[in-house]
Design a protein around this motif. Structure first.
Motif, PDB file in Angstrom:
ATOM      1  N   MET A 142      -6.578  -3.043   4.878  1.00 52.73           N
ATOM      2  CA  MET A 142      -5.890  -2.378   5.988  1.00 52.73           C
ATOM      3  C   MET A 142      -6.905  -1.820   6.980  1.00 52.73           C
ATOM      4  N   ILE A 143      -8.001  -1.268   6.474  1.00 54.66           N
ATOM      5  CA  ILE A 143      -9.053  -0.763   7.354  1.00 54.66           C
ATOM      6  C   ILE A 143      -9.661  -1.916   8.144  1.00 54.66           C
ATOM      7  N   PRO A 179      -3.715   8.262   3.588  1.00 52.50           N
ATOM      8  CA  PRO A 179      -4.561   8.174   2.391  1.00 52.50           C
ATOM      9  C   PRO A 179      -3.767   8.458   1.120  1.00 52.50           C
ATOM     10  N   ILE A 180      -4.212   7.866   0.036  1.00 51.93           N
ATOM     11  CA  ILE A 180      -3.623   8.159  -1.268  1.00 51.93           C
ATOM     12  C   ILE A 180      -4.393   9.326  -1.858  1.00 51.93           C
ATOM     13  N   ALA A 208      -5.122  -0.542  -5.187  1.00 54.61           N
ATOM     14  CA  ALA A 208      -4.907   0.276  -3.992  1.00 54.61           C
ATOM     15  C   ALA A 208      -6.150   0.266  -3.107  1.00 54.61           C
ATOM     16  N   ASP A 209      -7.330   0.298  -3.715  1.00 57.09           N
ATOM     17  CA  ASP A 209      -8.574   0.248  -2.939  1.00 57.09           C
ATOM     18  C   ASP A 209      -8.712  -1.070  -2.192  1.00 57.09           C
ATOM     19  N   ARG A 214      -6.283  -0.887   0.680  1.00 51.65           N
ATOM     20  CA  ARG A 214      -6.803   0.024   1.706  1.00 51.65           C
ATOM     21  C   ARG A 214      -7.944  -0.620   2.492  1.00 51.65           C
ATOM     22  N   ASP A 215      -8.871  -1.236   1.777  1.00 54.54           N
ATOM     23  CA  ASP A 215     -10.003  -1.875   2.453  1.00 54.54           C
ATOM     24  C   ASP A 215      -9.543  -2.947   3.428  1.00 54.54           C
ATOM     25  N   TYR A 222       0.836  -1.199   0.000  1.00 54.61           N
ATOM     26  CA  TYR A 222       0.000   0.000   0.000  1.00 54.61           C
ATOM     27  C   TYR A 222       0.875   1.255   0.000  1.00 54.61           C
ATOM     28  N   GLU A 223       1.873   1.292   0.868  1.00 55.36           N
ATOM     29  CA  GLU A 223       2.755   2.451   0.967  1.00 55.36           C
ATOM     30  C   GLU A 223       3.520   2.659  -0.335  1.00 55.36           C
ATOM     31  N   ARG A 248       1.181   4.365  -2.698  1.00 56.66           N
ATOM     32  CA  ARG A 248       0.999   5.751  -2.258  1.00 56.66           C
ATOM     33  C   ARG A 248       2.202   6.612  -2.645  1.00 56.66           C
ATOM     34  N   HIS A 272      -2.562   3.844   8.093  1.00 57.65           N
ATOM     35  CA  HIS A 272      -2.099   4.139   6.742  1.00 57.65           C
ATOM     36  C   HIS A 272      -2.454   5.572   6.385  1.00 57.65           C
TER      37      HIS A 272
END
Length: 63
Positions: free
Chosen positions: A49-50, A58-59, A42-43, A46-47, A15-16, A19, A56
């Motif tokens: 990771m949430i 945000p991008i 990426a989504d 992110r999902d 993810y990073e 970003r 994290h």
């Protein structure tokens, strides 16, 4: 390997990485990472990771 099966560290690293690539593109006024496939990936990262409650940044996608 699906994002659901990734260890936390790998998930956060991928993810990073996306970003940072988007930030580099914005700084250089390029658009290498703007495609729908990159955003979808990426989504998903992110999902997940949430879901795992991982921190994290945000991008900020270019307009």
């Amino acid at each position: 390997m699906s994002v659901e099966n990734m260890p936390d560290e790998r998930l956060a690293h991928f993810y990073e990485n996306v970003r940072q690539q988007v930030e580099a593109d914005r700084a250089n006024k390029c658009q290498f990472t703007v495609g729908p496939t990159v955003r979808e990936y990426a989504d998903r990262l992110r999902d997940e990771m949430i879901r795992r409650r991982l921190k994290h940044a945000p991008i900020e996608w270019p307009s």
